[in-house]
Each structure stands twice: as C-alpha cells, then as structure tokens.
Design a protein around this motif. Structure first.
Motif, PDB file in Angstrom:
ATOM      1  N   VAL A 128      22.931  24.930  66.258  1.00  0.00           N
ATOM      2  CA  VAL A 128      22.709  25.860  67.361  1.00  0.00           C
ATOM      3  C   VAL A 128      22.477  25.081  68.658  1.00  0.00           C
ATOM      4  CG1 VAL A 128      21.226  27.716  68.235  1.00  0.00           C
ATOM      5  CG2 VAL A 128      21.807  27.633  65.809  1.00  0.00           C
ATOM      6  N   LEU A 129      21.737  23.983  68.541  1.00  0.00           N
ATOM      7  CA  LEU A 129      21.497  23.155  69.734  1.00  0.00           C
ATOM      8  C   LEU A 129      22.804  22.625  70.313  1.00  0.00           C
ATOM      9  CD1 LEU A 129      18.332  21.029  68.991  1.00  0.00           C
ATOM     10  CD2 LEU A 129      18.703  22.605  70.884  1.00  0.00           C
ATOM     11  N   ALA A 130      23.692  22.202  69.413  1.00  0.00           N
ATOM     12  CA  ALA A 130      24.983  21.687  69.890  1.00  0.00           C
ATOM     13  C   ALA A 130      25.748  22.790  70.619  1.00  0.00           C
ATOM     14  CB  ALA A 130      25.792  21.148  68.709  1.00  0.00           C
ATOM     15  N   SER A 131      25.686  24.025  70.092  1.00  0.00           N
ATOM     16  CA  SER A 131      26.369  25.148  70.774  1.00  0.00           C
ATOM     17  C   SER A 131      25.719  25.441  72.115  1.00  0.00           C
ATOM     18  CB  SER A 131      26.277  26.447  69.983  1.00  0.00           C
ATOM     19  OG  SER A 131      26.811  26.317  68.752  1.00  0.00           O
ATOM     20  N   ILE A 132      24.389  25.343  72.152  1.00  0.00           N
ATOM     21  CA  ILE A 132      23.692  25.618  73.417  1.00  0.00           C
ATOM     22  C   ILE A 132      24.201  24.651  74.487  1.00  0.00           C
ATOM     23  CG2 ILE A 132      21.446  25.501  74.589  1.00  0.00           C
ATOM     24  CD1 ILE A 132      20.138  26.461  71.968  1.00  0.00           C
ATOM     25  N   LYS A 133      24.280  23.372  74.119  1.00  0.00           N
ATOM     26  CA  LYS A 133      24.732  22.363  75.101  1.00  0.00           C
ATOM     27  C   LYS A 133      26.141  22.663  75.590  1.00  0.00           C
ATOM     28  CE  LYS A 133      23.891  18.117  75.556  1.00  0.00           C
ATOM     29  NZ  LYS A 133      23.784  16.661  75.477  1.00  0.00           N
ATOM     30  N   LYS A 134      26.996  22.981  74.606  1.00  0.00           N
ATOM     31  CA  LYS A 134      28.402  23.249  74.944  1.00  0.00           C
ATOM     32  C   LYS A 134      28.520  24.494  75.837  1.00  0.00           C
ATOM     33  CE  LYS A 134      31.752  24.800  72.205  1.00  0.00           C
ATOM     34  NZ  LYS A 134      31.915  25.325  70.937  1.00  0.00           N
ATOM     35  N   ASN A 135      27.819  25.533  75.434  1.00  0.00           N
ATOM     36  CA  ASN A 135      27.916  26.803  76.170  1.00  0.00           C
ATOM     37  C   ASN A 135      27.299  26.712  77.567  1.00  0.00           C
ATOM     38  OD1 ASN A 135      29.091  27.746  73.892  1.00  0.00           O
ATOM     39  ND2 ASN A 135      27.383  29.037  73.237  1.00  0.00           N
ATOM     40  N   LEU A 136      26.256  25.882  77.672  1.00  0.00           N
ATOM     41  CA  LEU A 136      25.620  25.709  78.983  1.00  0.00           C
ATOM     42  C   LEU A 136      26.610  25.071  79.953  1.00  0.00           C
ATOM     43  CD1 LEU A 136      23.027  25.816  80.712  1.00  0.00           C
ATOM     44  CD2 LEU A 136      22.442  23.545  79.821  1.00  0.00           C
ATOM     45  N   ALA A 137      27.284  24.024  79.472  1.00  0.00           N
ATOM     46  CA  ALA A 137      28.240  23.317  80.337  1.00  0.00           C
ATOM     47  C   ALA A 137      29.408  24.227  80.708  1.00  0.00           C
ATOM     48  CB  ALA A 137      28.740  22.068  79.623  1.00  0.00           C
ATOM     49  N   LYS A 138      29.816  25.047  79.727  1.00  0.00           N
ATOM     50  CA  LYS A 138      30.965  25.924  79.971  1.00  0.00           C
ATOM     51  C   LYS A 138      30.603  27.046  80.962  1.00  0.00           C
ATOM     52  CE  LYS A 138      33.990  28.743  77.148  1.00  0.00           C
ATOM     53  NZ  LYS A 138      34.102  29.355  75.828  1.00  0.00           N
TER      54      LYS A 138
ATOM     55  N   PHE B 247      27.798  27.257  83.038  1.00  0.00           N
ATOM     56  CA  PHE B 247      27.261  26.795  84.331  1.00  0.00           C
ATOM     57  C   PHE B 247      27.683  25.339  84.550  1.00  0.00           C
ATOM     58  CE2 PHE B 247      24.378  30.171  82.939  1.00  0.00           C
ATOM     59  CZ  PHE B 247      24.420  31.005  84.044  1.00  0.00           C
ATOM     60  N   PRO B 248      28.916  25.118  85.006  1.00  0.00           N
ATOM     61  CA  PRO B 248      29.429  23.742  85.127  1.00  0.00           C
ATOM     62  C   PRO B 248      28.509  22.840  85.959  1.00  0.00           C
ATOM     63  CG  PRO B 248      31.194  25.323  85.469  1.00  0.00           C
ATOM     64  CD  PRO B 248      29.928  26.121  85.361  1.00  0.00           C
ATOM     65  N   GLU B 249      27.751  23.417  86.910  1.00  0.00           N
ATOM     66  CA  GLU B 249      26.856  22.553  87.711  1.00  0.00           C
ATOM     67  C   GLU B 249      25.738  21.957  86.852  1.00  0.00           C
ATOM     68  OE1 GLU B 249      26.697  26.012  87.971  1.00  0.00           O
ATOM     69  OE2 GLU B 249      24.860  26.643  88.987  1.00  0.00           O
ATOM     70  N   LEU B 250      25.547  22.520  85.625  1.00  0.00           N
ATOM     71  CA  LEU B 250      24.500  21.983  84.748  1.00  0.00           C
ATOM     72  C   LEU B 250      25.101  21.186  83.581  1.00  0.00           C
ATOM     73  CD1 LEU B 250      22.030  25.035  84.612  1.00  0.00           C
ATOM     74  CD2 LEU B 250      21.881  22.976  86.026  1.00  0.00           C
ATOM     75  N   ALA B 251      26.378  20.872  83.686  1.00  0.00           N
ATOM     76  CA  ALA B 251      27.053  20.198  82.565  1.00  0.00           C
ATOM     77  C   ALA B 251      26.402  18.862  82.215  1.00  0.00           C
ATOM     78  CB  ALA B 251      28.536  19.982  82.897  1.00  0.00           C
TER      79      ALA B 251
ATOM     80  N   THR C 260      15.705  21.730  79.601  1.00  0.00           N
ATOM     81  CA  THR C 260      16.560  20.697  80.181  1.00  0.00           C
ATOM     82  C   THR C 260      15.776  19.862  81.191  1.00  0.00           C
ATOM     83  OG1 THR C 260      17.260  21.882  82.165  1.00  0.00           O
ATOM     84  CG2 THR C 260      18.463  22.388  80.130  1.00  0.00           C
ATOM     85  N   SER C 261      16.424  18.782  81.588  1.00  0.00           N
ATOM     86  CA  SER C 261      15.873  17.990  82.685  1.00  0.00           C
ATOM     87  C   SER C 261      15.969  18.809  83.986  1.00  0.00           C
ATOM     88  CB  SER C 261      16.670  16.687  82.817  1.00  0.00           C
ATOM     89  OG  SER C 261      18.049  16.982  82.920  1.00  0.00           O
ATOM     90  N   VAL C 262      15.292  18.303  85.006  1.00  0.00           N
ATOM     91  CA  VAL C 262      15.271  18.981  86.312  1.00  0.00           C
ATOM     92  C   VAL C 262      16.660  18.883  86.946  1.00  0.00           C
ATOM     93  CG1 VAL C 262      14.264  18.829  88.633  1.00  0.00           C
ATOM     94  CG2 VAL C 262      12.837  18.434  86.596  1.00  0.00           C
ATOM     95  N   ALA C 263      17.143  19.996  87.482  1.00  0.00           N
ATOM     96  CA  ALA C 263      18.457  19.974  88.147  1.00  0.00           C
ATOM     97  C   ALA C 263      18.564  21.174  89.067  1.00  0.00           C
ATOM     98  CB  ALA C 263      19.578  20.025  87.114  1.00  0.00           C
TER      99      ALA C 263
END
Ligand SMILES: Cc1cc2nc3c(=O)[nH]c(=O)nc-3n(C[C@H](O)[C@H](O)[C@H](O)COP(=O)(O)OP(=O)(O)OC[C@H]3O[C@@H](n4cnc5c(N)ncnc54)[C@H](O)[C@@H]3O)c2cc1C
Length: 448
Positions: free
Chosen positions: A347-357, A359-363, A247-250
């Motif tokens: 799988v990438l789409a799930s990763i994005k979705k699951n990441l936001a779910k 760790f909301p600060e990384l949404a 991901t980008s820096v955050a």
C-alpha cells in the motif's frame, strides 16, 4: 530521516501510575480522543472522573489517523454531533490553552467523471438542509484549492467550513486539560473487568487495584468488543488496517484535505503532508469476522472494492485469546499495551506512486515516516453510544468507524451529558447498540 518504508515507533509514557483513586463518580476505560474529551467535559462540570488507559494516551487510533475534521460525506445520523464537534474544534486550542493544530481549510472530494460528480449532489442537498456552504466546484474554484492538479478532475464537492488538526497533539492536549480541570488520568493502567453489586456496576478492577464507582464508560476503541464480551455483552465490531505516511516538507498548491480514489492527502502543520491510499484497507480474517459476518454483510457489500482480505496469524491469535479471565491475573489488555500494526508495504508503494501521479509537484518528496492504525468499525459504520440495560451503570461509546477524530470533542460533550443525566442536545437513539439486535435494518450510509 529516510526514504525507505519505516514503521513508526509510537513512544509514549508507559510508566505505571503512582497511585489510583479509591473511588470516582465515573470511570472511563480508554484514553483515546473519545475518552479524554468525555473526561474533560465531565471534569469541567465538577464530576469526579477517573480515566484508565492500558497504554499511553492516544497510543492507538487517536494518534494514527489522517487528522481530517469533516462533516462532508458523513452519514446523516452523525451530522448534528459533527456540527457540534466543529464548533468545539474552532475554539479548542484557546479553550484548553494548547495548540491542537486546528485549521478550517476545507475538505474536497474529487470526481474524474461527470457521473461521479453527479453522485455527490445528494450530499450537497443534505448539507443545504443544515445551512452548510457545501457546493460542487470545478474550473477556477477547483484550481484555487489544488493548483494545476485540478486539470485531471471534472470537479468535486467542497465544504470550506471543514478542517484538519494534528492527531499527535489533540488528544494528549485534551487529556492535560481534563487533568487541569480535576480529572484523574492514569496511563499504563489496564481495566481487567468489573465488579457488580445487586446486578449494578460497583467497581472497576484495574491491574493496579480496584476503583469503586457506580458508572463506567467503555471507550476502548478496537478493544470494546472484547471487553464487552467479557462482561456478557455482545458488541459486533471488526477491525481494518489503514496504512498512512507523512512526507518531507515541500511547497504545493494544496490548500485543503483532498480525497481522490487514488490518494487522500492533507497539508500538515510541519509543512509536510499526511498521505494515504484513497481506497485500500486491509482486513485480516479472524473468528470475529465469522461471528459477526451476517451483521457486516451490507457494509462488506459496499466496501468490497476497497477491502484486501487475508488470513494469517491474527486468526489463531484471536482464537487463543480467552473470552473471560480471572481479574487477579494479567488480562489480554496488558498483553498488548499499544496496538501497533505494521504498515502494508504494498500500500505504501501505491501511495508513493499515486502521489507522484496526482500531484507531480510532490513527486520528489520523501516518505519520512509510515505507520498503520486499526480502524474499528460497527456494522453500519456509525458509532455506538448508549447505556446497557442488562448491566445498569455500564455505558458504551465506541464503533466510531473511521470518523471518531473529528467527532471526538462533540461526542465527548454528548456522552458527558448522557452519563450525568443532563440534556444531551442531540438524539442518541440512532446510536443505541440494540439497533443491531432488534430487527432494525442495518444500513451503512452510501459513501460519497
Ligand atoms: C488510519 C486511520 C485514519 C483515520 N482517519 C480519520 C480522520 O481523518 N478523521 C476522523 O474523524 N477519524 C479518523 N480515523 C478514526 C479515528 O482515529 C477514530 O475513530 C478515533 O480515534 C477513535 O477514538 P477512540 O477514543 O474511540 O479510540 P482509540 O483512539 O482507539 O482509543 C481507545 C483506547 O482505549 C484503550 N483501551 C482499550 N482497552 C482498554 C482497557 N481494558 N483498559 C484501559 N484502556 C483500554 C486503548 O489502549 C486505546 O488507547 C482514522 C483512524 C485510522 C486508524
């Protein structure tokens, strides 16, 4: 940089070696973390060692992995080697005078239910036998590791003395240290096969010429089964594709490596995160799947929930690949310099979705790069490290089954000792290839 799904282009130096040595005491096939670590330990002892890599150093699994360096959750057979590896990782950057990004920041597996949490207790008990700090945590201890995200879990198992390192840095840096210590390392130099004299290994034949040697180590990762088969050795091995992204820096409150069924995440040295799905791996059925199906049944039963099986062109590709070949023409190893499978977009789409779910600060972070790697695995998900009785002088170190980045330096030390007949310091018997053929039960360790 883009938020679109992009496949990483792995670009290493593919220029052919200017020369190859006429002979070496030991020749290593494969420049992943296992091969280069072995070369480093050998060269430091003054052993003349040559390493041949068909593509570039760490072009395959060793640069594509998550970067987790953990003992937590490992099969008990791997624990002593992993503890030695952790000792090496702690001072590695200093010892090789190059940064590998190692930080001892801990490893956490989370539980959403009390039942899941209780399921971790057996590994906590094992860890205690080794004097590890592993413990079950919840409440404020969990919050200290992951911030507010902690509220979705009832607890987790945590080992503070585990860590992480940067895969794109580590193996190339170890390779450079091996060269400084006297090893010859040749990229773009596929080993096509072996020559023998009186039934013993006498040389390796590379695409650039022959190197005389009495000792060869096959550390060829996902290619080991094919290489071994070409010299008459059956080595059960299958490949599964893991999709990974960065991901980008955050900023976030994530301190350690975190594994949840939905997401696996670790902070990166560059301020971003390496992320993957916690429980999806792709397996394309091939003739090898059928050949080794029986031996892989226990692992298949255990992992069935995570595996996405499909059949496609890989089946025909493998069917068309010769089993043996003349050593004076191009081999299958040169035909695929670098195994660079595409990441799975679903799988990438799930990763994005699951990441936001999770760790909301990384949404709102961007996925700036995505890639995949072929994890090679043995039937019991534990490495194969041994000599081969049917071909004196031929040794194997492969089947690291998704654990080899962390294990690499410790394995390299043990393998170097095995090759030189020195005290290995670790029992290598559980890693013998013959365990898959001598009637021993094939038991993958139940994952936590
Ligand atoms: C997506 C993914 C995530 C992972 N996450 C982790 C993790 O977090 N922690 C962990 O500990 N492990 C992890 N792993 C596993 C780890 O990356 C591997 O176990 C480890 O890198 C294996 O190292 P290796 O040297 O055995 O093989 P590789 O790195 O695959 O190297 C083998 C090399 O041999 C070369 N080769 C093959 N045949 C020939 C030939 N005939 N001649 C010359 N060269 C040849 C290949 O080109 C290749 O470069 C992960 C793996 C993947 C793919």
């Amino acid at each position: 940089m883009t938020d679109n799904i992009v496949s990483a282009i792995w670009s290493g130096d593919l220029s052919p070696p200017q020369s190859i040595p006429e002979s070496a005491d030991i020749v290593i096939i494969g420049g992943g973390i296992v091969g280069v670590s072995t070369a480093w330990f050998l060269a430091r002892q003054g052993v003349s060692v040559a390493l041949c890599e068909k593509g570039f150093i760490a072009g395959e699994q060793s640069s594509r992995n998550w970067g987790w360096v953990r003992v937590q959750g490992r099969d008990p057979r791997e624990v002593p080697m992993m503890l030695e590896s952790l000792r090496i990782w702690r001072t590695l950057s200093e010892d090789i005078e190059e940064d590998v990004g190692y930080t001892e920041s801990g490893c956490l597996y989370t539980a959403r239910t009390q039942k899941e949490l209780a399921g971790f207790a057996h590994w906590r008990d094992l860890a205690q036998e080794y004097g590890l700090s592993t413990k079950l945590i919840s409440g404020s201890e969990l919050t200290a590791q992951v911030g507010d995200a902690a509220s979705q879990w009832v607890g987790g198992i945590f080992t503070q003395t585990d860590g992480r390192a940067e895969p794109h840095k580590a193996a190339p840096a170890i390779a450079r240290a091996a060269v400084k210590a006297g090893a010859r390392i040749m990229a773009s130099c596929a080993v096509r096969g072996l020559e023998t004299k009186g039934g013993r290994v006498s040389a390796v034949v590379t695409e650039h010429g022959t190197i005389r040697t009495s000792t060869v180590l096959c550390a060829a990762g996902a290619w080991s089964s094919m290489f071994c088969r070409s010299v008459g050795i059956s080595l059960p091995q299958l490949k599964v594709r893991g999709t990974v992204a960065r991901t980008s820096v955050a900023p976030s409150n994530i301190k350690c490596n975190v594994f949840d069924n939905l997401i696996a995440i670790r902070p990166r040295q560059d301020g971003g995160y390496t992320v993957a799905h916690g429980s999806i791996l792709d397996h394309n059925l091939t003739p090898s799947t059928l050949r080794y199906a029986f031996k892989f049944l226990p692992a298949l039963r255990q992992e069935i929930g995570s595996l996405r099986l499909s059949i496609g062109k890989e089946f025909l590709d493998e069917l068309r690949t010769p089993k043996i070949w003349a050593l004076d023409i191009e081999s299958p190893f040169e035909a695929t310099r670098v195994l660079n499978p595409p990441p799975n977009p679903k799988v990438l789409a799930s990763i994005k979705k699951n990441l936001a779910k999770t760790f909301p600060e990384l949404a709102n972070v961007k996925i700036v790069e995505a890639w995949a790697g072929m994890v090679e695995t043995s039937p019991d998900v534990v490495p194969i490290i041994c000599g081969e009785d049917s071909l004196p002088g031929f040794f194997i170190a492969t089947g690291f089954s998704g654990h080899g980045f962390g294990l690499g330096p410790g394995a390299g030390k043990a393998i170097a000792a095995m090759l030189t007949g020195n005290d290995v310091g670790i029992d290598l018997l559980p890693f013998r290839l013959s365990r898959f053929f001598d009637g021993s039960p094939i038991r993958p360790h139940s994952a936590i």
